[in-house]
Scaffold this motif. Structure first.
Motif, short mmCIF file in Angstrom:
data_model
loop_
_atom_site.label_atom_id
_atom_site.label_comp_id
_atom_site.label_asym_id
_atom_site.label_seq_id
_atom_site.Cartn_x
_atom_site.Cartn_y
_atom_site.Cartn_z
N LEU A 13 0.82 -1.21 0.00
CA LEU A 13 0.00 0.00 0.00
C LEU A 13 0.86 1.26 0.00
O LEU A 13 0.46 2.29 -0.56
CB LEU A 13 -0.97 0.00 1.17
CG LEU A 13 -2.12 -1.00 1.04
CD1 LEU A 13 -3.06 -0.91 2.24
CD2 LEU A 13 -2.89 -0.80 -0.25
N ALA A 14 2.03 1.21 0.62
CA ALA A 14 2.95 2.36 0.56
C ALA A 14 3.42 2.58 -0.87
O ALA A 14 3.50 3.72 -1.34
CB ALA A 14 4.14 2.14 1.49
N TYR A 15 3.71 1.49 -1.58
CA TYR A 15 4.11 1.61 -3.00
C TYR A 15 2.96 2.19 -3.82
O TYR A 15 3.15 3.10 -4.63
CB TYR A 15 4.52 0.26 -3.56
CG TYR A 15 4.73 0.27 -5.04
CD1 TYR A 15 5.84 0.89 -5.59
CD2 TYR A 15 3.79 -0.29 -5.91
CE1 TYR A 15 6.03 0.93 -6.96
CE2 TYR A 15 3.97 -0.25 -7.26
CZ TYR A 15 5.09 0.36 -7.79
OH TYR A 15 5.28 0.42 -9.15
N LEU A 16 1.77 1.68 -3.60
CA LEU A 16 0.60 2.17 -4.32
C LEU A 16 0.39 3.66 -4.05
O LEU A 16 0.09 4.43 -4.97
CB LEU A 16 -0.64 1.36 -3.93
CG LEU A 16 -1.88 1.56 -4.75
CD1 LEU A 16 -1.65 1.18 -6.20
CD2 LEU A 16 -3.02 0.74 -4.19
N ALA A 17 0.57 4.07 -2.82
CA ALA A 17 0.43 5.49 -2.47
C ALA A 17 1.50 6.32 -3.17
O ALA A 17 1.24 7.45 -3.60
CB ALA A 17 0.51 5.68 -0.97
N SER A 18 2.70 5.77 -3.32
CA SER A 18 3.79 6.54 -3.93
C SER A 18 3.58 6.76 -5.43
O SER A 18 4.12 7.72 -5.99
CB SER A 18 5.14 5.86 -3.69
OG SER A 18 5.27 4.70 -4.48
N ILE A 19 2.81 5.90 -6.09
CA ILE A 19 2.58 6.08 -7.52
C ILE A 19 1.12 6.44 -7.82
O ILE A 19 0.72 6.48 -8.98
CB ILE A 19 2.98 4.83 -8.33
CG1 ILE A 19 2.08 3.64 -8.04
CG2 ILE A 19 4.45 4.50 -8.14
CD1 ILE A 19 2.26 2.50 -9.02
N SER A 20 0.34 6.73 -6.78
CA SER A 20 -1.11 6.90 -6.98
C SER A 20 -1.46 8.07 -7.90
O SER A 20 -2.38 7.96 -8.70
CB SER A 20 -1.82 7.05 -5.64
OG SER A 20 -1.41 8.24 -5.00
N TYR A 21 -0.74 9.18 -7.81
CA TYR A 21 -1.08 10.30 -8.67
C TYR A 21 -0.79 9.96 -10.13
O TYR A 21 -1.60 10.26 -11.02
CB TYR A 21 -0.31 11.56 -8.25
CG TYR A 21 -0.76 12.77 -9.03
CD1 TYR A 21 -2.04 13.29 -8.84
CD2 TYR A 21 0.06 13.37 -9.96
CE1 TYR A 21 -2.48 14.39 -9.56
CE2 TYR A 21 -0.36 14.47 -10.68
CZ TYR A 21 -1.62 14.98 -10.47
OH TYR A 21 -2.05 16.07 -11.19
N ALA A 22 0.32 9.30 -10.38
CA ALA A 22 0.63 8.89 -11.75
C ALA A 22 -0.40 7.88 -12.26
O ALA A 22 -0.81 7.93 -13.42
CB ALA A 22 2.04 8.30 -11.82
N LEU A 23 -0.83 6.97 -11.40
CA LEU A 23 -1.89 6.03 -11.79
C LEU A 23 -3.15 6.78 -12.21
O LEU A 23 -3.78 6.45 -13.21
CB LEU A 23 -2.23 5.08 -10.64
CG LEU A 23 -1.29 3.93 -10.36
CD1 LEU A 23 -1.69 3.24 -9.07
CD2 LEU A 23 -1.29 2.96 -11.52
N TYR A 24 -3.50 7.77 -11.41
CA TYR A 24 -4.69 8.58 -11.70
C TYR A 24 -4.56 9.26 -13.07
O TYR A 24 -5.48 9.23 -13.88
CB TYR A 24 -4.86 9.61 -10.59
CG TYR A 24 -5.86 10.67 -10.85
CD1 TYR A 24 -7.22 10.39 -10.82
CD2 TYR A 24 -5.46 11.97 -11.12
CE1 TYR A 24 -8.15 11.39 -11.06
CE2 TYR A 24 -6.38 12.97 -11.36
CZ TYR A 24 -7.72 12.68 -11.33
OH TYR A 24 -8.64 13.65 -11.57
N LEU A 25 -3.41 9.86 -13.32
CA LEU A 25 -3.21 10.56 -14.59
C LEU A 25 -3.18 9.61 -15.79
O LEU A 25 -3.87 9.83 -16.78
CB LEU A 25 -1.90 11.35 -14.56
CG LEU A 25 -1.85 12.55 -13.65
CD1 LEU A 25 -0.46 13.17 -13.68
CD2 LEU A 25 -2.90 13.57 -14.06
N PHE A 26 -2.36 8.57 -15.71
CA PHE A 26 -2.18 7.70 -16.86
C PHE A 26 -3.37 6.81 -17.13
O PHE A 26 -3.66 6.49 -18.28
CB PHE A 26 -0.89 6.89 -16.73
CG PHE A 26 0.34 7.74 -16.84
CD1 PHE A 26 0.61 8.41 -18.02
CD2 PHE A 26 1.18 7.91 -15.78
CE1 PHE A 26 1.73 9.22 -18.14
CE2 PHE A 26 2.30 8.72 -15.88
CZ PHE A 26 2.57 9.37 -17.06
N HIS A 27 -4.09 6.39 -16.09
CA HIS A 27 -5.28 5.58 -16.33
C HIS A 27 -6.31 6.39 -17.11
O HIS A 27 -6.92 5.89 -18.06
CB HIS A 27 -5.88 5.10 -15.02
CG HIS A 27 -7.15 4.34 -15.22
ND1 HIS A 27 -8.38 4.92 -15.08
CD2 HIS A 27 -7.37 3.06 -15.57
CE1 HIS A 27 -9.31 4.02 -15.34
NE2 HIS A 27 -8.73 2.88 -15.64
#
Length: 107
Positions: free
Chosen positions: A40-54
């Protein structure tokens, strides 16, 4: 005309519950340990990029299809590409800007 039924999602309720649990439960509780876990820490660290690229990739070939079967067969590939680009962006592109801004502000 028939009354429209509002479609609701469980996501906001789950998010509110997790925030409340993380603020209210005692230190070291199971919920806090789970939220601080490595995945979950990893997911939090890339969450904004996930939001943008998805959002961007869902309108490409990966996110579309002539039939629901085709569209949903491509879904695992869309997920993999989204995570791959988000990981690269967070670890390399964003990290460079973060290092640069820290150097700039430390002077």
């Amino acid at each position: 005309p028939p009354a429209r039924v509002a479609r609701t999602s469980a996501r906001p309720t789950i998010a509110r519950s997790l925030i409340g649990a993380s603020l209210r439960l005692p230190e070291g509780s199971g919920v806090q340990r789970a939220l601080a876990s490595r995945p979950l820490a990893y997911l939090a660290s890339i969450s904004y990029a996930l939001y943008l690229f998805h959002g961007a990739l869902r309108w490409t070939w990966l996110g579309t299809g002539d039939t629901p079967v085709i569209k949903y067969l491509k879904r695992p590939l869309l997920l993999a590409v989204t995570f791959g680009i988000s990981h690269w962006s967070s670890r390399h592109y964003e990290a460079w800007f973060i290092r640069w801004s820290r150097r700039l502000t430390s002077r």
